[in-house]
Design an enzyme around this catalytic site. Sequence first.
Site, PDB file in Angstrom:
ATOM      1  N   ASP A   1       3.673  -4.380  -0.634  1.00  0.00           N
ATOM      2  CA  ASP A   1       2.913  -3.217  -1.298  1.00  0.00           C
ATOM      3  C   ASP A   1       2.009  -3.802  -2.399  1.00  0.00           C
ATOM      4  OD1 ASP A   1       2.959  -0.592  -2.068  1.00  0.00           O
ATOM      5  OD2 ASP A   1       4.626  -0.294  -0.940  1.00  0.00           O
TER       6      ASP A   1
ATOM      7  N   HIS B   1      -1.624   0.750   0.233  1.00  0.00           N
ATOM      8  CA  HIS B   1      -0.485  -0.113  -0.473  1.00  0.00           C
ATOM      9  C   HIS B   1      -0.628  -1.439  -0.430  1.00  0.00           C
ATOM     10  CE1 HIS B   1       2.472   3.059  -1.553  1.00  0.00           C
ATOM     11  NE2 HIS B   1       2.124   3.686  -0.623  1.00  0.00           N
TER      12      HIS B   1
ATOM     13  N   GLU C   1       0.132   7.170   2.764  1.00  0.00           N
ATOM     14  CA  GLU C   1      -0.604   7.310   1.447  1.00  0.00           C
ATOM     15  C   GLU C   1      -1.986   6.826   1.003  1.00  0.00           C
ATOM     16  OE1 GLU C   1       3.575   8.446  -1.201  1.00  0.00           O
ATOM     17  OE2 GLU C   1       3.056   6.462  -1.210  1.00  0.00           O
TER      18      GLU C   1
END
Length: 780
Positions: free
Chosen positions: A210, A285, A350
């Site tokens: 991440d 990420h 995302e």
Amino acid sequence: MKNKTYFTIKSIVTIFFVTVFMGCQSKPKKTFTINDIKVIPKPTTLTLEEGSFSFNKNTKVYVTNDAQLQAAGILLNRLKIAASLDLEVVKMPPSSNFIQFKLNEDLQNEAYQLNVNSKSITVEANSFSGFIYGSETLRQLLPAEIESQNNIESVAWVIPNVNITDSPRFKWRGLMLDLSRHFFEKDYIKQTIDRLAYLKMNTLHLHLVDDQGWRIEIKQYPKLTEVGSFRVNQEDKPWNARHTPKPEEKGTYGGFLTQEDIKDIVAYAQSRGVTVVPEIEMPAHVTSAIASYPELSCLEKPVAVPSGGLWPITDIFCAGKESTFEFLENVLTEVMGLFPSKYIHVGGDEATKTNWKTCKHCQKRMKTEGLENVEELQSYFIKRMERFISYKGRVLIGWDEILEGGLAPGAAVMSWRGVKGGLEASAEGHDVVMTPGSHCYFDHYQGDMDTEPKAWGGYTPISKVYDFDPVVESMTEKQAHHVLGGQANLWAEYVSTTSHSEYMIFPRLVALSETLWSPKADRTWEEFTTRLTPMFKRLEYQGINYAKSAYNISAETHVNNNTNVISVTLKNEFPNPDIRYTLDGTDVDNMAISYQTPIEITKTTTIKASLYENNKPIGKVFEKTFNYHKGVGKPVNYITKYSNSYQGAGTNNMNNIVRGSKNFHDGQWQAWIGNDMELVIDLEKTTEVSKVSVGSMENQGPAIYFPTHLEVLLSNDGKKFNSVGKINRPFNSNAEIVLKDFTIAFEKRTSRYVKVIAKSLKKTPNGGGAWLFVDEITIE
Ligand code: ACM
Ligand code: ZN
């Protein structure tokens, strides 16, 4: 469901405990009833028979291969440590007093059958996992002391005679650990694997990549760990209030798993019937990867590994350059060499794709591939990775965003934004794992925010987890068939220690294990709680720092704005809770009032309440004060208006007695953004006043800051105000959520109008708008 659980009591079994030390001495007799059986997850079918089996030093273990012995080892190890029984393994079946592991080719994968009679125990299975689950069930049939880390004498290691046929409802029963936001060492991961197997769960998903840390050694790209695994240490600041480090600042906080660590973890997991699914995030990420190799991004600009929150995530892998795919294929080749898992998780969530819109490489890619928009470019990205992963004989799985713009037919989807992604994916014929935030995000609160450690938000108490069903009612049979199972996700932004991690996982994982294993029609929350409480004792022996939040009491408060009568409903998750309370400030004891109906409050009162079990208080003491001060219900004139987003209880908010909690969405807070609060309370007649308190909250993560200055002014005509006191409070960095009353006391005056000014910080240290949250202005 093919099988139906039935508990029958064929007889009441009476046995005598016999001590095996200090001579033979009769112990009080023990009667087994069905209520003594507390196995979680609940077996599919279980019948109690007459009699019991006693483990003693002459009990033998009969196995026919090493795998059976390894599965038996889980039980044998416990008997050795807790019971000092080092059982002999034999190759020929003894005539009695033995436990045998036996192949039964009629059983499905992971299923097992267990027969316990007075002479012997037989565990039958057709898979290694089945034998493990048979061992785990036997472990739970033994007294809780079997979990002890030390030898416990004076326990009779006896289990009732039972027949159990058991198999899982779902084949994916998972937990995700986020190793990126905070790194967790190999030993904790192995401990977690033991705990998964204990609850018959079979999947550990490791979130290895991440923004805030790359956690897996990749031999071909050493900078991923040299640079990407470490960040500038700002652990003393709230996650979302950490500054963006400069690329040249050296990271010192972090860590990673070496390839040797991973081999060790994977082998350990295999020995417990657990599959480890690696997640390598893409295309977003991945700031940790871009910090290591800036050329992987569109802008190629050097960046640092962020120390905390990063939003939106715009620095993502470039989808135009061939070198990005070459890098990812090389990384995944090493990853697949380490993890035998059928499923390889590629994240996919995302991504803010603004850089793709201007990057010449990405634009060229869209043109040559005929892609209409950046969503289709993400779809191209994932489809291309899917081709590579399936070429390697594996299956791609990703978060539900991978559906956007179309998904390769063979890929599987993890539905996290509710169940919507799972519905859509299963309708399109993809396999799905359900992990909706509402029921499966273990970074959410599991109890009242005011008494829980700071969590990400959301409210997912254990009873809600138990309510989880990966198969959604509206699904067709065909869709339901695509549901592989479910999984809990523990995101670790706010979780930096193993004991905190345990606290978030347990006991909620215990509830999840049953929802994923046991037939839905044969289980209820009410009955489950009778097995959950005894499980707590086992978790304690295992040294797990489980949350006791389910024992706590929460209150729902309703205020009548005309009469100012407050009605307080006390609640607890357990069925028919025995709640006792006092209203006079005294501690709750056996003399306290038994809670039956909502409590009506009409004057200043402190409620103290406790949950009772067997006439003893358990859980935390609940305490709330309702202060009927001089300002209650009086008109408030707002000189600066509160934000439409946080209107609290409207114009009654500041003097309605009910206080805002640490949950800033609780409907009791009024808030100002980038602006001060100024208001006047009209006491409607001249009144003696000597103290004014302003309740406020600080929660710097979401940019909520205490006031920097407070002032109270009094007036009798509502026009000319005289200051009676001020507080100056300079800004401090604060990682916690704090509720505080700022009190200005002064010599007693008579006054009709009270003006309160609370100055806001206005701008956060990062330059965004700062919120000022206020609830209840108490006038005394
Ligand atoms: C996620 O929670 N972003 C998968
Ligand atoms: Zn690009």
